[in-house]
Design a protein around this motif. Structure first.
Motif, PDB file in Angstrom:
ATOM      1  N   GLN A 149      67.073 -65.054  14.680  1.00 26.16           N
ATOM      2  CA  GLN A 149      65.941 -65.480  15.494  1.00 26.16           C
ATOM      3  C   GLN A 149      66.396 -66.447  16.580  1.00 26.16           C
ATOM      4  N   ALA A 150      65.696 -66.392  17.703  1.00 26.02           N
ATOM      5  CA  ALA A 150      65.910 -67.329  18.803  1.00 26.02           C
ATOM      6  C   ALA A 150      64.649 -67.330  19.651  1.00 26.02           C
ATOM      7  N   TYR A 151      64.551 -68.282  20.548  1.00 23.94           N
ATOM      8  CA  TYR A 151      63.458 -68.272  21.516  1.00 23.94           C
ATOM      9  C   TYR A 151      63.985 -68.740  22.858  1.00 23.94           C
ATOM     10  N   THR A 152      63.335 -68.310  23.921  1.00 23.92           N
ATOM     11  CA  THR A 152      63.661 -68.738  25.273  1.00 23.92           C
ATOM     12  C   THR A 152      62.428 -69.381  25.885  1.00 23.92           C
ATOM     13  N   ALA A 153      62.601 -70.578  26.404  1.00 31.71           N
ATOM     14  CA  ALA A 153      61.516 -71.309  27.067  1.00 31.71           C
ATOM     15  C   ALA A 153      61.923 -71.555  28.517  1.00 31.71           C
ATOM     16  N   ALA A 154      61.012 -71.267  29.459  1.00 30.56           N
ATOM     17  CA  ALA A 154      61.343 -71.370  30.877  1.00 30.56           C
ATOM     18  C   ALA A 154      60.292 -72.144  31.652  1.00 30.56           C
ATOM     19  N   SER A 155      60.777 -72.964  32.584  1.00 33.71           N
ATOM     20  CA  SER A 155      59.928 -73.587  33.596  1.00 33.71           C
ATOM     21  C   SER A 155      60.481 -73.171  34.949  1.00 33.71           C
ATOM     22  N   ASP A 156      59.978 -73.777  36.020  1.00 37.65           N
ATOM     23  CA  ASP A 156      60.481 -73.411  37.349  1.00 37.65           C
ATOM     24  C   ASP A 156      61.791 -74.111  37.683  1.00 37.65           C
ATOM     25  N   ARG A 157      62.285 -74.975  36.756  1.00 38.13           N
ATOM     26  CA  ARG A 157      63.534 -75.689  36.998  1.00 38.13           C
ATOM     27  C   ARG A 157      64.581 -75.467  35.922  1.00 38.13           C
ATOM     28  N   MET A 158      64.161 -75.019  34.739  1.00 40.21           N
ATOM     29  CA  MET A 158      65.064 -75.024  33.586  1.00 40.21           C
ATOM     30  C   MET A 158      64.699 -73.924  32.601  1.00 40.21           C
ATOM     31  N   ILE A 159      65.724 -73.319  31.978  1.00 39.76           N
ATOM     32  CA  ILE A 159      65.529 -72.329  30.919  1.00 39.76           C
ATOM     33  C   ILE A 159      66.397 -72.722  29.731  1.00 39.76           C
ATOM     34  N   ILE A 160      65.801 -72.741  28.546  1.00 42.95           N
ATOM     35  CA  ILE A 160      66.530 -73.041  27.310  1.00 42.95           C
ATOM     36  C   ILE A 160      66.395 -71.859  26.363  1.00 42.95           C
ATOM     37  N   THR A 161      67.521 -71.381  25.849  1.00 42.66           N
ATOM     38  CA  THR A 161      67.509 -70.418  24.749  1.00 42.66           C
ATOM     39  C   THR A 161      68.094 -71.114  23.532  1.00 42.66           C
ATOM     40  N   ALA A 162      67.285 -71.227  22.485  1.00 39.13           N
ATOM     41  CA  ALA A 162      67.703 -71.901  21.255  1.00 39.13           C
ATOM     42  C   ALA A 162      67.773 -70.891  20.123  1.00 39.13           C
ATOM     43  N   PHE A 163      68.908 -70.865  19.424  1.00 38.00           N
ATOM     44  CA  PHE A 163      69.152 -69.929  18.335  1.00 38.00           C
ATOM     45  C   PHE A 163      68.932 -70.629  16.998  1.00 38.00           C
ATOM     46  N   ARG A 164      68.258 -69.943  16.081  1.00 36.23           N
ATOM     47  CA  ARG A 164      67.971 -70.532  14.777  1.00 36.23           C
ATOM     48  C   ARG A 164      69.193 -70.480  13.872  1.00 36.23           C
ATOM     49  N   GLY A 165      69.347 -71.503  13.050  1.00 38.24           N
ATOM     50  CA  GLY A 165      70.437 -71.543  12.087  1.00 38.24           C
ATOM     51  C   GLY A 165      70.013 -70.984  10.741  1.00 38.24           C
TER      52      GLY A 165
END
Length: 274
Positions: free
Chosen positions: A66-82
């Motif tokens: 599992q992972a999720y991607t969160a985006a704004s107009d300045r930054m994108i984070i993809t976080a992977f679950r452990g």
């Protein structure tokens, strides 16, 4: 400096302890359910959220990725679950696990990591291509197994989809993931972009066993007193780990699991921001 009250979406490449704090929070959030993830990242100022998930069938050692991607107009984070330390410890201790060709056939990686990442990588890649419409910075992060997947996702983007190359990768309690050939290529391509946090006696960064697998550079070591170091020599590290084992006189054998908790990483980074 105290813990920042909000994530700075203008973050740029290079080491940032406030960003390390927030990416640790993002890594912790990856363990939550989808509704909680969506609510929290919107509070953090991200207006787009995508979830990435796949399920495996036996005999693969993991139930899902599992992972999720969160985006704004300045930054994108993809976080992977452990995963739970007891589960990943048993899996990574399996000496029979065969290495798998690395990204762009560079070196080798742990087979389980390669398979787990591949199950969601096409979706992650397509999501970044869709959401990166404003030149946003891209960050990969994860704790435990999630840290290994974040590191490998960074390698795959860099070597296979350079236009989607991450601006930075921050991992917490990451296991050894690849051989020296891939690690050397990664260290070169991600100089001043990759930061690997290890908390004292955390058992997971000590696995899988050397010499087949190794770590990438850019260590950020948290000592037994919670102080953050940019590096730690072999003798100093051994002495500090021995000190950490005595922190809980009633249960020294649990130090490796105790120190693996993402909550301990977050608390230590917050302490160093104070």
């Amino acid at each position: 400096m105290s813990a920042p009250s909000a994530i700075d979406h203008r973050a740029t490449t290079g080491y940032s302890l406030p960003l390390a704090y927030w990416l640790a929070q993002a890594s912790d959030l990856a363990y939550k359910d989808e509704a909680t993830i969506e609510s929290r990242v919107r509070d953090w100022g991200f207006d787009e959220v995508r979830h990435h998930r796949t399920r495996f069938t036996p005999p693969f050692p993991l139930e899902d990725t599992q992972a999720y991607t969160a985006a704004s107009d300045r930054m994108i984070i993809t976080a992977f679950r452990g995963t739970e330390p007891t589960e990943i410890r048993d899996w990574l201790s399996d000496a029979g696990t065969q290495p798998w060709p690395g990204p762009a056939k560079t070196g080798y990686v742990h087979y389980g990591f390669a398979e787990a990442l591949q199950s969601i990588f096409p979706d992650v890649k397509d999501t970044l291509a869709e959401l990166r419409t404003n030149g946003q910075t891209v960050w990969f992060t994860g704790h435990s197994l999630g840290g290994a997947l974040a590191m490998l996702a960074g390698a795959r983007m860099y070597m296979e989809e350079p236009r989607l190359r991450a601006d930075g990768v921050y991992t917490y309690g990451q296991p050894r993931t690849c051989d020296r050939i891939l690690a050397d290529a990664y260290n070169k391509g991600f100089r001043n972009r990759m930061y690997r946090f290890v908390n004292n006696n955390d058992i997971v960064p000590q696995l899988p066993p050397e010499p087949v697998y190794t770590h990438v550079e850019a260590l950020r070591y948290i000592d037994s007193d919670g102080k953050l170091h940019d590096s730690m020599g072999l003798l100093g590290g051994l002495a500090d780990r021995a000190k950490g084992l005595t922190a809980d006189a009633l249960a020294p054998a649990t130090a490796g699991v105790r120190d693996h908790s993402i909550k301990r990483y977050i608390a230590a980074i917050e302490k160093n921001l104070a």
